[in-house]
Motif scaffolding. Structure first.
Motif, PDB file in Angstrom:
ATOM      1  N   UNK A  82       0.837  -1.202   0.000  1.00  0.00           N
ATOM      2  CA  UNK A  82       0.000   0.000   0.000  1.00  0.00           C
ATOM      3  C   UNK A  82       0.875   1.257   0.000  1.00  0.00           C
ATOM      4  N   UNK A  83       1.913   1.267   0.800  1.00  0.00           N
ATOM      5  CA  UNK A  83       2.812   2.415   0.860  1.00  0.00           C
ATOM      6  C   UNK A  83       3.582   2.561  -0.440  1.00  0.00           C
ATOM      7  N   UNK A  84       4.062   1.423  -0.987  1.00  0.00           N
ATOM      8  CA  UNK A  84       4.807   1.472  -2.244  1.00  0.00           C
ATOM      9  C   UNK A  84       3.937   2.013  -3.375  1.00  0.00           C
ATOM     10  N   UNK A  85       2.699   1.581  -3.447  1.00  0.00           N
ATOM     11  CA  UNK A  85       1.789   2.070  -4.490  1.00  0.00           C
ATOM     12  C   UNK A  85       1.514   3.556  -4.347  1.00  0.00           C
ATOM     13  N   UNK A  86       1.326   4.005  -3.107  1.00  0.00           N
ATOM     14  CA  UNK A  86       1.068   5.422  -2.868  1.00  0.00           C
ATOM     15  C   UNK A  86       2.283   6.256  -3.236  1.00  0.00           C
ATOM     16  N   UNK A  88       4.535   5.501  -5.436  1.00  0.00           N
ATOM     17  CA  UNK A  88       4.636   5.494  -6.890  1.00  0.00           C
ATOM     18  C   UNK A  88       3.666   6.513  -7.499  1.00  0.00           C
ATOM     19  N   UNK A  89       2.476   6.619  -6.957  1.00  0.00           N
ATOM     20  CA  UNK A  89       1.501   7.605  -7.436  1.00  0.00           C
ATOM     21  C   UNK A  89       2.019   9.017  -7.186  1.00  0.00           C
ATOM     22  N   UNK A  90       2.627   9.239  -6.008  1.00  0.00           N
ATOM     23  CA  UNK A  90       3.156  10.558  -5.686  1.00  0.00           C
ATOM     24  C   UNK A  90       4.309  10.939  -6.625  1.00  0.00           C
ATOM     25  N   UNK A  91       5.176   9.971  -6.941  1.00  0.00           N
ATOM     26  CA  UNK A  91       6.276  10.251  -7.871  1.00  0.00           C
ATOM     27  C   UNK A  91       5.736  10.582  -9.261  1.00  0.00           C
ATOM     28  N   UNK A  92       4.742   9.832  -9.717  1.00  0.00           N
ATOM     29  CA  UNK A  92       4.162  10.091 -11.038  1.00  0.00           C
ATOM     30  C   UNK A  92       3.495  11.456 -11.072  1.00  0.00           C
ATOM     31  N   UNK A  93       2.833  11.829  -9.976  1.00  0.00           N
ATOM     32  CA  UNK A  93       2.187  13.145  -9.912  1.00  0.00           C
ATOM     33  C   UNK A  93       3.232  14.254  -9.977  1.00  0.00           C
ATOM     34  N   UNK A  94       4.327  14.082  -9.261  1.00  0.00           N
ATOM     35  CA  UNK A  94       5.402  15.082  -9.286  1.00  0.00           C
ATOM     36  C   UNK A  94       6.002  15.223 -10.674  1.00  0.00           C
TER      37      UNK A  94
END
Length: 141
Positions: A82-86, A88-94
């Motif tokens: 769950x943390x890894x997926x979140x 990854x989403x934060x990196x993609x958003x950045x």
């Protein structure tokens, strides 16, 4: 229940003493043959011992030499999906935000009719950054 069994064996009798009693003639004969061979051919046995020592030395420096390679153990950190997926989403958003900012900068610079040296360097830097973001996005997918 079970009856106790009493044995009348001698307590001095051990396994070794019984084996020695059984095989004593063979041990005696073998020791006598070895003794007569060493007295009749002492140089042969001395040469054999020296050859065995030289072979042992040669093998210890060649075949049985320990390698000095250091073994590194890599331990994977405990991962939480769950943390890894979140993350990854934060990196993609950045990366997406950075891409939008760089696109606006490129659009504003290309809209100008005449570019200065600073504008040219800024445009080149922005295009390089966009290319790197595009490369990392394609590499991670």
């Amino acid at each position: 229940m079970w009856r106790k069994i009493h044995s009348n064996r001698d307590p001095r009798d051990t396994l070794f003493s019984e084996i020695k009693k059984e095989f004593q003639p063979y041990f005696t004969k073998g020791a006598g043959c070895f003794r007569s061979a060493t007295t009749n051919y002492p140089r042969l046995f001395l040469g054999g011992m020296i050859v065995a020592l030289l072979i042992s030395i040669a093998l210890s420096f060649t075949v049985f030499r320990l390698s000095d390679k250091v073994v590194t153990v890599t331990v994977k950190p405990h991962s939480n999906p769950a943390t890894d997926g979140f993350e990854q989403i934060m990196r993609a958003t950045g990366k997406l935000r950075e891409t939008i900012r760089l696109k606006r900068l490129v659009d504003s610079l290309t809209a100008k009719k005449q570019l200065s040296k600073a504008d040219t360097l800024l445009l080149d830097s922005a295009l390089d950054s966009l290319q790197q973001i595009h490369y990392t996005l394609n590499k991670s997918s």
